[in-house]
Design a protein around this motif. Structure first.
Motif, mmCIF file in Angstrom:
data_model
loop_
_atom_site.group_PDB
_atom_site.id
_atom_site.type_symbol
_atom_site.label_atom_id
_atom_site.label_comp_id
_atom_site.label_asym_id
_atom_site.label_seq_id
_atom_site.Cartn_x
_atom_site.Cartn_y
_atom_site.Cartn_z
ATOM 1 N N MET A 32 15.242 -14.754 10.875
ATOM 2 C CA MET A 32 16.660 -14.889 11.180
ATOM 3 C C MET A 32 16.856 -15.059 12.680
ATOM 4 O O MET A 32 16.037 -14.588 13.466
ATOM 5 N N ASN B 278 17.354 -6.268 17.754
ATOM 6 C CA ASN B 278 16.480 -7.060 16.876
ATOM 7 C C ASN B 278 15.004 -6.795 17.176
ATOM 8 O O ASN B 278 14.174 -6.703 16.269
ATOM 9 N N ARG C 177 26.510 -18.588 3.788
ATOM 10 C CA ARG C 177 26.093 -19.490 4.867
ATOM 11 C C ARG C 177 26.626 -20.896 4.629
ATOM 12 O O ARG C 177 27.187 -21.534 5.545
ATOM 13 N N PRO D 162 23.644 -17.471 13.059
ATOM 14 C CA PRO D 162 22.780 -16.292 12.919
ATOM 15 C C PRO D 162 22.391 -15.978 11.468
ATOM 16 O O PRO D 162 21.279 -15.497 11.225
ATOM 17 N N LEU D 163 23.282 -16.199 10.524
ATOM 18 C CA LEU D 163 23.001 -15.855 9.136
ATOM 19 C C LEU D 163 22.050 -16.882 8.519
ATOM 20 O O LEU D 163 22.437 -18.023 8.266
ATOM 21 N N LYS E 151 21.509 -4.934 9.459
ATOM 22 C CA LYS E 151 21.187 -6.146 10.220
ATOM 23 C C LYS E 151 21.820 -7.381 9.588
ATOM 24 O O LYS E 151 22.333 -8.271 10.292
ATOM 25 N N ASN F 236 25.308 -7.446 10.519
ATOM 26 C CA ASN F 236 25.433 -7.914 11.898
ATOM 27 C C ASN F 236 25.358 -9.436 11.978
ATOM 28 O O ASN F 236 26.100 -10.086 12.736
ATOM 29 N N ASP F 237 24.447 -10.029 11.174
ATOM 30 C CA ASP F 237 24.369 -11.504 11.128
ATOM 31 C C ASP F 237 25.669 -12.109 10.639
ATOM 32 O O ASP F 237 26.119 -13.156 11.122
ATOM 33 N N ASN G 106 28.263 -11.864 13.459
ATOM 34 C CA ASN G 106 27.973 -12.869 14.495
ATOM 35 C C ASN G 106 28.298 -14.281 14.019
ATOM 36 O O ASN G 106 28.813 -15.112 14.786
ATOM 37 N N SER G 107 28.001 -14.586 12.763
ATOM 38 C CA SER G 107 28.304 -15.921 12.219
ATOM 39 C C SER G 107 29.805 -16.132 12.113
ATOM 40 O O SER G 107 30.326 -17.209 12.434
#
Length: 512
Positions: free
Chosen positions: A1, A13, A142, A162-163, A200, A203-204, A207-208
């Motif tokens: 990722m 990370n 995604r 990010p994802l 995590k 979090n992705d 961020n996406s």
């Protein structure tokens, strides 16, 4: 990722990757505590991202008040992104709670009781098939997020979003082939590690979500042309004014773009444009109102159809303020249609009118008149105009009024005096011609005269004419004229263009 660019996020990370590797070696209390630290950092990061994303959503609301028509479609997309991301975030949160509960729950301090337990993550994610379900949902999210990206930027976002759904390169140590996504992430991992891994993914997602809504918000300004310079613009109602007229000036601050020039067409001609402005110049001609028409075309900032604005502007053309005239030529002739041109600078010809004392004026075109007068002496032409709804005197000029000059009596081309007998005999009568007169085509009519013929060796003979033609009783004598003979014309009467009959002086022709 993918690794986010934020330094704090990079550190999280890295710690996550290091701890995952250490699991293969030994699950000590220190490692478990380290996972707890990473998990807490991820939760803190997720909260910060949520606050940041909520601020962007609030900016969409603020922009709606400025320009709802432009912002609404982009805000609608942002709202969908928020809904999809929140739904997936909450789903993962429910998986974390399920794994914790399956492992024995939390203690009185809110800490996971069995951080090192390996059974709960495997049972929930593999045996209960929540892992494949999560994998499918993340992949679907995604693809859904990428649909909100402009086509021209989609390839870039596919690389940087990010994802991502990826499986590590490590293979099963017993030769069972590549691991599945679920096995790679959740098979026989401690409960705290599984919760950290799920955090995590959350979090992705955050961020996406942030990357997508930031790009949507950018498009609000991207759909506008940046007018980065300003300059004063002043438009006058006229640059040619007379005393008594009202000056009106429209004054504003205009903005233009130094990076995007429009295409400007005026009366079918493309202009050269600099700093957003084109200049159109032509010599004007013809008195009266004229029109400029054209278009201004801006390229679309989003690559769509160009923005086209039409315009129309009128202006007036007046005669030159300089007038040159000969003082002795300001004459009006009785019986003629005297042409007069009148203009006033700064006033359209259709707003100008004129009148004359002792005569009549007829308008025949823009600034053009015909004047007729009937009595000798003087006449005054007065000019007025309608200015701002009021009648204003523009001035006057005095003219002399005269009769048309007397004509010159002729037989053939001769004005009297010596003339060849042969030339005289072939003429049919007496003419009255105007010579060197300003008007062309003005004629006199001979209406009567007495002609006398004195021929050598013959009796004197005379006759009275009632037109220009020689009278019949002297026709034979005229045909027999010889050198030395004389012909007299007296009591000549002519009628001019004014209809008045006027007498002419006597004349004599001596033949040779």
């Amino acid at each position: 990722m993918a690794l986010p660019k934020d330094p704090r996020q990079k550190m999280i990370n890295i710690m996550y990757l290091v701890l995952t590797a250490m699991l293969a070696l030994n699950v000590s209390a220190e490692i478990l505590n380290a996972f707890s630290i990473v998990n807490n950092s991820i939760n803190t990061s997720n909260k910060s991202l949520t606050d940041k994303n909520n601020f962007i959503y609030s900016q969409f609301e603020a922009q709606m008040k400025e320009n709802a028509a432009k912002v609404a479609p982009l805000k609608a997309k942002a709202d969908q992104v928020k809904k999809l991301s929140t739904s997936m975030f909450d789903y993962i949160e429910s998986l974390k709670e399920t794994i914790i509960n399956e492992s024995g729950g939390k203690d009185e301090h809110g800490e996971i009781k069995d951080k090192a337990g390996l059974d709960a993550p495997t049972r929930v994610m593999e045996n209960m098939k929540k892992g494949p379900e999560l994998e499918a949902k993340l992949g679907q999210l995604r693809e859904q997020l990428l649909t909100f990206v402009e086509p021209a930027r989609k390839a870039q976002f596919e690389k940087t979003l990010p994802l991502k759904i990826e499986v590590g390169k490590s293979n099963d140590e017993h030769g069972g082939g590549p691991k599945t996504w679920t096995t790679y992430h959740f098979n026989m991992v401690p409960t705290v590690a599984a919760v950290t891994i799920l955090g995590k993914f959350q979090n992705d997602i955050k961020n996406s979500e942030s990357a997508i809504i930031d790009d949507l918000f950018r498009q609000i300004d991207a759909k506008s042309i940046k007018f980065d310079q300003i300059a004063p613009f002043i438009s006058l109602n006229s640059k040619n004014l007379m005393e008594g007229q009202t000056l009106t000036a429209n004054i504003a601050m205009g903005a233009y773009s130094t990076t995007v020039n429009p295409v400007i067409m005026v009366n079918g001609k493309a202009l050269e444009v600099d700093k957003g402005m084109g200049t159109y110049s032509i010599p004007v001609s013809g008195i009266g109102e004229k029109t400029l028409t054209g278009t201004i075309t801006f390229p679309s900032p989003t690559g769509g159809d160009p923005i086209v604005k039409n315009f129309t502007e009128t202006y007036n053309v007046g005669a030159s303020t300089t007038s040159i005239s000969a003082d002795k030529m300001n004459v009006l002739y009785i019986g003629l249609q005297n042409p007069i041109s009148i203009s006033a600078a700064g006033v359209p010809a259709e707003q100008v009118s004129a009148s004359i004392s002792g005569g009549n004026m007829t308008k025949r075109g823009s600034g053009e008149y015909l004047v007729t007068v009937s009595q000798p002496g003087k006449a005054v032409i007065n000019v007025v105009a309608t200015v701002d709804g009021k009648t204003k005197s523009l001035g006057q000029k005095e003219f002399r009024v005269k009769r048309v000059p007397d004509p010159v009596l002729k037989v053939g081309a001769n004005k009297g005096g010596s003339m060849k007998a042969a030339d005289f005999k072939v003429q049919g009568g007496l003419r009255a011609d105007l010579e060197d007169f300003e008007f062309e085509g003005v004629k006199y009519e001979v209406i009567g005269y007495r002609v006398g013929i004195s021929a050598k060796g013959k009796e004197y003979q005379e006759g009275d004419a009632t037109s220009a033609y020689f009278p019949g009783n002297v026709a034979a004598s005229i045909r027999s004229l010889r050198p030395g003979d004389e012909v007299y014309f007296e009591n000549v009467k002519v009628k001019g263009p004014d209809g008045i009959v006027r007498p002419m002086p006597s004349t004599i022709y001596k033949l040779n």
